[in-house]
Design an enzyme around this catalytic site. Structure first.
Site, PDB file in Angstrom:
ATOM      1  NE  ARG A  76       2.576  -3.088   6.752  1.00  0.00           N
ATOM      2  CZ  ARG A  76       2.597  -2.691   5.491  1.00  0.00           C
ATOM      3  NH1 ARG A  76       3.161  -3.444   4.580  1.00  0.00           N
ATOM      4  NH2 ARG A  76       2.065  -1.531   5.146  1.00  0.00           N
ATOM      5  CB  SER A 128      -0.229  -3.761   2.811  1.00  0.00           C
ATOM      6  OG  SER A 128      -0.097  -3.383   1.472  1.00  0.00           O
ATOM      7  CG  HIS A 129       3.006  -5.768   0.238  1.00  0.00           C
ATOM      8  ND1 HIS A 129       2.861  -4.455   0.620  1.00  0.00           N
ATOM      9  CD2 HIS A 129       4.301  -6.096   0.487  1.00  0.00           C
ATOM     10  CE1 HIS A 129       4.021  -4.012   1.067  1.00  0.00           C
ATOM     11  NE2 HIS A 129       4.914  -4.987   1.003  1.00  0.00           N
ATOM     12  CE  LYS A 133      -1.472   0.055   4.441  1.00  0.00           C
ATOM     13  NZ  LYS A 133      -1.684   0.026   2.964  1.00  0.00           N
ATOM     14  CG  ASP A 164      -1.781  -4.004  -2.482  1.00  0.00           C
ATOM     15  OD1 ASP A 164      -2.961  -3.738  -2.738  1.00  0.00           O
ATOM     16  OD2 ASP A 164      -1.046  -3.234  -1.826  1.00  0.00           O
ATOM     17  CG  ASP A 215      -3.900  -2.786   1.465  1.00  0.00           C
ATOM     18  OD1 ASP A 215      -3.179  -3.162   0.510  1.00  0.00           O
ATOM     19  OD2 ASP A 215      -3.664  -1.746   2.105  1.00  0.00           O
ATOM     20  CG  ASP A 253      -3.145   0.294  -0.886  1.00  0.00           C
ATOM     21  OD1 ASP A 253      -2.678  -0.782  -1.316  1.00  0.00           O
ATOM     22  OD2 ASP A 253      -2.627   0.941   0.034  1.00  0.00           O
ATOM     23  NE  ARG A 254       1.445  -2.070  -3.367  1.00  0.00           N
ATOM     24  CZ  ARG A 254       2.481  -2.899  -3.466  1.00  0.00           C
ATOM     25  NH1 ARG A 254       3.485  -2.640  -4.283  1.00  0.00           N
ATOM     26  NH2 ARG A 254       2.523  -4.001  -2.748  1.00  0.00           N
ATOM     27  CG  HIS A 296       1.117   3.168  -3.418  1.00  0.00           C
ATOM     28  ND1 HIS A 296      -0.003   2.757  -2.716  1.00  0.00           N
ATOM     29  CD2 HIS A 296       2.138   2.405  -2.954  1.00  0.00           C
ATOM     30  CE1 HIS A 296       0.328   1.807  -1.866  1.00  0.00           C
ATOM     31  NE2 HIS A 296       1.629   1.566  -1.991  1.00  0.00           N
TER      32      HIS A 296
END
Length: 458
Positions: A14, A99-100, A109, A247, A249, A251-252, A334
């Site tokens: 990142r 992500s966020h 990732k 978020d 992407d 995933d959360r 998560h």
């Protein structure tokens, strides 16, 4: 030699685009990924909606195919949809996402086949070293190498299969119709939520479903209270049953109740754990060490086996694999599921909450009250240059007190009958992170403030 240490983190890549991460670096990371994984038959690659992601995804793909490895291009996807593809197709995968993080960031990732995590200790460091050597040579991959053919690229849409799979894992057939506000934050939930919710008894109230990597309304980071304000107001204004915030992407997933009040991820962890234990009595549930004390208590009360682990998805997933755990949860929202290749999925957690809520007549706040027993501080970050000596000083201050238990599984955890706290160092910046919990608010605030004074005195 180009040093990639600033962008190769504990669990992913990142950095700022293009200053820290650009197409040339992404290409070499793709090539190194193929090499470190032993030239698999194919790699699945997905990307989020950030303006930098198409170029980074194309470059990563180019690096992979120049190592003779085929690529299955998923196009726009969420991270948990990428994990689904990796598990369902039994292939390693790469998700181009930050992500966020704010819009100027990009990232990557990666996972092994079956969505198995790759951390710094299990492959990322070697990927970094190989990419750095390649960049030092000339900055782009040296052909297919070793006489290997150039890999091919094939487009594949797995969104319908992903949506159907999630709905098979959780029976969402509520006895009453639910009004659900979803804030996608202009992130990938704007694509995946409509597909998953399509056949449910849900009145969907969408917020910011347009895919826009500039995040024009707010950062796609639901752990920050200011990013929940639109969701909370809309839940109250529309009389919705629940609000969901994802978020970037996707995933959360973060939850707010019918009053617009934020729900602790520990509470959601306990709720889902109880549901999973009803399905598989006696199963193991993994939680990280800064989730609420209520989580292991409730797991034991329902006949399960709680297992405490360090913070971080690679630790949670590894412990789930070792123990055969059915479910795992973290304070950061998560949520991990054995039947989803031990990967995290915000949408799968959301389906569990909708199923629990819709199967009875109480509002969400009443349903969740059984799982809320303590008062938590939330995570408090402080810049501390000498982290080790500060942790040692805090330990010395508590070690001689009566009724105290201390462990150092992840930073410093100090426990008492009526409170506990954990202080741990960030992996990427000179920051100490404090989490504290007490049996009531005055108790929590007292221990929080005492420890915070010690942290900031350092």
């Amino acid at each position: 030699m180009r040093d990639l240490g600033a962008i190769v983190k504990a669990y992913d890549v990142r950095g700022l685009v293009p200053d820290e991460l650009d197409a040339g670096i992404a290409r070499e990371i793709g090539a190194a990924f193929a090499e470190v994984l032993g030239y698999p038959r194919a790699v699945v690659v997905g990307r989020d909606m950030r303006t930098s992601s198409p170029e980074l995804a194309a470059a990563f793909t180019d690096g992979v195919i120049h190592r003779g490895v085929d690529v299955i291009d998923l196009g726009l996807t969420s991270t948990d949809e990428l994990y689904f593809a990796s598990g369902w197709l039994d292939l390693p995968g790469a998700m181009i996402t930050a992500s966020h993080n704010p819009p100027q960031y990009g990232g990557i990732k990666v996972c092994r086949a079956g969505a198995a995590p790759i951390s710094r200790e299990t492959g990322l460091e070697e990927i970094r070293a190989r990419a750095e050597r390649a960049l030092a040579r000339r900055g782009q991959p040296d052909g297919a190498g070793g006489g290997r053919r150039l890999g091919t690229v094939r487009r594949r849409d797995v969104l319908p299969d992903y949506a159907a799979y999630l709905r098979r894992l959780v029976d969402v057939s509520p006895t009453r119709r639910l009004k659900v506000v979803v804030d996608a934050g202009n992130g990938m939930a704007g694509l995946t939520v409509p597909a998953v919710f399509a056949d449910l008894q849900v009145e969907l109230v969408p917020l910011f479903f347009e895919l826009d990597g500039t995040f024009p309304h707010h950062d796609a980071n639901p752990i920050k209270p200011e990013n929940l304000r639109h969701l909370q107001a809309t839940v109250r204004e529309t009389g919705a049953d629940v609000g969901l915030a994802f978020d970037g992407d996707a995933d959360r997933c973060w939850f707010v109740d019918e009053h617009g009040r934020s729900v602790s991820p520990s509470t959601i962890t306990a709720l889902i754990a109880v549901r999973e234990l009803a399905r598989e009595p006696g199963a193991t549930i993994v939680h990280n060490l800064i989730t609420s004390r209520s989580v292991p208590e409730i797991v034991r009360e329902h006949g399960g086996v709680p297992v405490r682990e360090r913070v971080g998805h690679s630790f949670i997933k590894a412990t789930m694999a070792r123990t055969g755990a059915i479910f795992g949860g973290e304070h950061s929202a998560h949520f991990y599921f054995r039947d989803f290749w031990r990967a995290d999925s915000g949408l799968l957690a959301a389906l569990h909450v909708l199923a629990a809520l819709g199967s009875q007549d109480r509002p969400l706040s009443e349903l969740l009250s059984a799982y809320e027993r303590y008062v938590h501080s939330g995570e408090i970050n402080s810049v501390v240059e000498d982290q080790a000596s500060t942790l040692a000083r805090i330990k010395d201050a508590f070690v001689r007190r009566g009724g105290i238990k201390i462990d150092e599984l992840d930073g410093l955890t100090v426990e008492h009958d009526s409170w506990w706290f954990n202080v741990r160092a960030s992996n990427t910046e000179p920051v100490l992170r404090l989490n504290a919990e007490g049996t009531d608010r005055p108790t929590m605030e007292r221990i929080r403030d005492e420890v915070l004074d010690m942290v900031r005195a350092g």
